[in-house]
Design a protein around this motif. Structure first.
Motif, PDB file in Angstrom:
ATOM      1  N   LYS A 185       1.047   3.984  -3.019  1.00  0.00           N
ATOM      2  CA  LYS A 185       0.719   5.384  -2.734  1.00  0.00           C
ATOM      3  C   LYS A 185       1.854   6.308  -3.166  1.00  0.00           C
ATOM      4  O   LYS A 185       1.635   7.333  -3.824  1.00  0.00           O
ATOM      5  N   ARG A 186       3.074   5.936  -2.804  1.00  0.00           N
ATOM      6  CA  ARG A 186       4.232   6.777  -3.150  1.00  0.00           C
ATOM      7  C   ARG A 186       4.475   6.789  -4.653  1.00  0.00           C
ATOM      8  O   ARG A 186       4.758   7.835  -5.230  1.00  0.00           O
ATOM      9  N   LYS A 233       0.829  -1.202   0.000  1.00  0.00           N
ATOM     10  CA  LYS A 233       0.000   0.000   0.000  1.00  0.00           C
ATOM     11  C   LYS A 233       0.864   1.254   0.000  1.00  0.00           C
ATOM     12  O   LYS A 233       0.600   2.212  -0.740  1.00  0.00           O
ATOM     13  N   ALA A 234       1.905   1.258   0.825  1.00  0.00           N
ATOM     14  CA  ALA A 234       2.807   2.412   0.871  1.00  0.00           C
ATOM     15  C   ALA A 234       3.551   2.578  -0.449  1.00  0.00           C
ATOM     16  O   ALA A 234       3.763   3.703  -0.928  1.00  0.00           O
ATOM     17  N   GLN A 262       2.296   6.321  -7.135  1.00  0.00           N
ATOM     18  CA  GLN A 262       1.273   7.112  -7.827  1.00  0.00           C
ATOM     19  C   GLN A 262       1.499   8.604  -7.604  1.00  0.00           C
ATOM     20  O   GLN A 262       1.320   9.414  -8.523  1.00  0.00           O
ATOM     21  N   GLN A 263       1.925   8.949  -6.385  1.00  0.00           N
ATOM     22  CA  GLN A 263       2.211  10.351  -6.082  1.00  0.00           C
ATOM     23  C   GLN A 263       3.323  10.886  -6.990  1.00  0.00           C
ATOM     24  O   GLN A 263       3.210  11.982  -7.546  1.00  0.00           O
TER      25      GLN A 263
END
Length: 324
Positions: A191-192, A187-188, A194-195
């Motif tokens: 998230k990173r 998940k981390a 995609q950011q």
């Protein structure tokens, strides 16, 4: 001699110097064909990208700080066994871009690899933030704030069959927030990734796309995002826009200047003299593994750099100017 030639290039100066007519392709479509008479670089760039492009970028004066990276009497050799760097000494300061100019093959790649920890130093010392890192591992240098954009992106910069997300965490997968103990935190990672894809305008269907499916410019953006997203103290950028389109080049230049303005010490190694002149605050010229001279960007020009690149030392140029 009466032959017909089709010349394909993304370098505007070459196209304008050689062509009689110029056709512009964008996203596989023919945008237009124009005679090479009154067309300008700016007009061609607009046709190529579909918007106005900044070919020359204004920079605020460098806010230079202390020396963050220093090389002292460094000797290093190529894989062939020939000497690539000879008694090379140089400092790189916070908040500046130091350009390395020179004809390809004069030790530029070895210089980058020596600093990154990929090439052995036979003699001399490499210092980062006041600490001797000559014998440090690559991982230890990364932890200390050194980052590296390699010139061979497909060989040294990414793993081609890995996804974008996997390539983004290549160097940091064993550190928080990407891992918990011996397990990856997917998940981390997502998230990173995609950011960074959003922030660095990487054109891709998803972060799970194999990186080899992207264009050269978008692959380079992924590498750039990975290397500067952790606020590096020192950044080595080797041929950062080689083989990428003019739109990606504009974006990469913008991000390097922003990074410099945040206090990062940047070593820019490029065979493109226009790029070196556009981005650098100081320029060091490398010839046969030695520095011929270091000049302030605002006090030099392409002609002077060309003489240094041919092996004329800075002292000889100064004597010739004085005599004239």
């Amino acid at each position: 001699d009466g032959h017909s030639l089709v010349f394909i290039s993304h370098k505007l100066r070459e196209v304008l110097a050689l062509s009689d007519r110029i056709s512009v392709l964008r996203m596989g479509a023919l945008i237009g064909t124009v005679p090479n008479e009154n067309i300008t670089r700016q007009q061609l760039a607009r046709m190529m990208v579909g918007r106005e492009v900044l070919l020359e970028r204004d920079k605020a004066p460098a806010q230079v700080g202390e020396a963050l990276l220093a090389l002292e009497d460094v000797e290093a050799y190529r894989v062939t066994g020939t000497r690539a760097l000879h008694n090379l000494s140089q400092q790189l300061r916070a908040g500046e871009i130091l350009g390395i100019a020179g004809v390809s093959g004069n030790g530029q790649r070895t210089l980058a690899e020596v600093i990154a920890g990929l090439r052995e130093v036979r003699d001399g010392h490499v210092t980062l933030l006041g600490t001797d890192i000559t014998r440090w591992s690559v991982d230890k240098r990364i932890e200390a704030g050194l980052r590296y954009i390699p010139e061979e992106r497909m060989h040294d910069g990414v793993i081609q069959d890995f996804s974008i997300a996997e390539n983004i965490i290549l160097q940091d997968h064993g550190r928080k927030p990407f891992s918990k103990g011996i397990f990856l935190d997917f998940k981390a990672i997502a998230k990173r990734s995609q950011q960074l894809v959003d922030e660095f305008r990487v054109k891709t269907p998803s972060i799970d796309t194999p990186i080899k499916s992207l264009s050269a410019g978008n692959i380079q953006k992924v590498i750039l995002a990975r290397e500067i997203s952790n606020a590096p103290k020192v950044l080595i950028a080797a041929q950062p826009t080689r083989g990428v389109d003019i739109g990606a080049t504009e974006y990469i230049h913008q991000r390097l200047i922003e990074q410099r303005d945040q206090g990062t010490a940047i070593l820019l190694i490029s065979d493109d003299l226009d790029e070196v002149l556009a981005l650098s605050d100081r320029i060091a010229v490398l010839y046969e593994g030695q520095i011929m001279g270091v000049v302030e960007r605002k006090e030099t020009n392409a002609e002077e750099l060309g003489l240094l690149m041919a092996g004329v030392r800075q002292e000889q140029l100064a004597e010739a100017k004085a005599a004239a």
